[in-house]
Motif scaffolding. Structure first.
Motif, mmCIF file in Angstrom:
data_model
loop_
_atom_site.group_PDB
_atom_site.id
_atom_site.type_symbol
_atom_site.label_atom_id
_atom_site.label_comp_id
_atom_site.label_asym_id
_atom_site.label_seq_id
_atom_site.Cartn_x
_atom_site.Cartn_y
_atom_site.Cartn_z
ATOM 1 N N THR A 276 0.833 -1.203 0.000
ATOM 2 C CA THR A 276 0.000 0.000 0.000
ATOM 3 C C THR A 276 0.866 1.250 0.000
ATOM 4 O O THR A 276 0.576 2.220 -0.708
ATOM 5 N N TYR A 277 1.941 1.236 0.788
ATOM 6 C CA TYR A 277 2.858 2.375 0.773
ATOM 7 C C TYR A 277 3.483 2.558 -0.608
ATOM 8 O O TYR A 277 3.509 3.667 -1.165
ATOM 9 N N LEU A 278 3.992 1.480 -1.191
ATOM 10 C CA LEU A 278 4.748 1.579 -2.442
ATOM 11 C C LEU A 278 3.892 2.023 -3.624
ATOM 12 O O LEU A 278 4.399 2.657 -4.559
ATOM 13 N N TYR A 279 2.588 1.693 -3.595
ATOM 14 C CA TYR A 279 1.742 1.950 -4.758
ATOM 15 C C TYR A 279 0.651 2.980 -4.475
ATOM 16 O O TYR A 279 -0.428 2.936 -5.073
ATOM 17 N N GLN A 280 0.939 3.954 -3.614
ATOM 18 C CA GLN A 280 0.008 5.053 -3.419
ATOM 19 C C GLN A 280 -0.203 5.798 -4.743
ATOM 20 O O GLN A 280 0.753 6.136 -5.431
#
Length: 316
Positions: A276-280
């Motif tokens: 979730t962090y990487l693909y905001q």
């Protein structure tokens, strides 16, 4: 209805957390630095995510506990997740602990190792570095986002399926092949075009796409594709935003998810929190990554499919 009378936090919007004079005036007038009825999070968390280092420092000076948690995370975690290194440094200067355990093992310090500023904090002895798998996930996110590029148009849908070929997808969907000239003619009839999807082989599996509608990610399509594997779907709804779904082994496992969002729960797996962090703001890349697909370009999603198919009416 709340009245913006200049007291408390009434009328403060997300952009106001960069306005030091405004926030300081509210605090001096009695606004509580430890709570805010008009926010889903306490003021310091909002400032850490949306504000400036100066506002963060001002609030950190006035709160009771700079390490207080809201829904399993501190203000420092919010700053790191939002890629606000200046805000993170202001919080550390105020005494917050970067290595405090939270969010299923992702302390702010450990999460920072996956950000563009991995040297944001001093790495202490005994702390866990990123695993080999996590390091690879960070590198792949950068590669995948670059490969897909910026997709500005809404209205498309995709279904990213692991471990099957485009030919197998055609068989599972009981679809009829079309050539591209036929597709262009059919597209002039919007109702008829909803039966048409494209399919493309990519490393790791295949992608079903409908550039003009929702059908590639509907439940019937995803259930059939996911038998014995997993399928991540997305409809980039121009009216209500990204709508995601996950099917596993022929069953819809999650529905109405929000891929590419910036919110994550403490109950999520450590892997999901990192993804979730990487693909905001990268909903399509999120779906490819979670299905384990590794495209080298964006043709599988931009209307350059290997094959075009007409679906049976009951899969529309």
């Amino acid at each position: 209805m709340a009245v913006n009378d200049g007291s408390g936090w009434s009328g403060i919007g997300w952009n106001d957390w960069t306005n030091l004079s405004l926030i300081r005036a509210r605090l001096d007038a009695g606004a509580d630095p430890n709570s805010g009825a008009f926010f889903p999070e306490w003021p310091l968390c909002a400032a850490a995510e949306y504000g400036s280092p100066e506002v963060v420092a001002e609030l950190a000076r006035r709160v009771d506990d700079v390490d207080a948690e809201h829904e399993g995370r501190t203000a420092l975690w919010e700053a790191v997740f939002a890629n606000r290194p200046g805000n993170a440094r202001a919080l550390v200067a105020a005494g917050t602990d970067p290595w405090r355990p939270m969010m299923n093992g992702w302390s702010p310090g450990r999460l920072s190792l996956a950000t563009p500023t991995p040297d944001l904090f001093t790495f202490p002895d005994g702390e866990a570095d990123l695993s080999t798998t996590e390091t690879a996930a960070v590198a792949e996110a950068g590669r995948l986002i670059a490969a897909l590029g910026r997709l500005d148009d809404d209205g498309h849908s995709i279904a990213c399926t692991a471990g099957i070929t485009a030919a197998e997808a055609v068989r599972r969907l009981e679809a009829v092949l079309f050539d591209e000239a036929d597709v262009e003619e059919i597209m002039e009839d919007l109702d008829d075009s909803l039966t048409i999807v494209g399919v493309t082989d990519v490393p790791g599996g295949c992608v079903i796409v409908q550039p003009w509608g929702y059908v590639a990610s509907n439940s019937g399509v995803m259930e059939r594709l996911s038998v014995g594997t997993v399928c991540y779907g997305l409809f980039a709804n121009p009216k209500s935003g990204n709508q995601g779904a996950v099917a596993r082994d022929g069953v819809i496992e999650e529905w109405d998810t929000h891929p590419g969002g910036s919110s994550v729960d403490a109950e999520e797996s450590a892997e999901e929190i990192l993804a979730t962090y990487l693909y905001q703001e990268e909903a399509e890349a999120y779906c490819y990554a979670r299905a384990g697909l590794r495209p080298i370009d964006n043709r599988s999603i931009t209307g350059q499919a290997d094959m075009w198919l007409r679906l049976p009416e009951h899969l529309r």
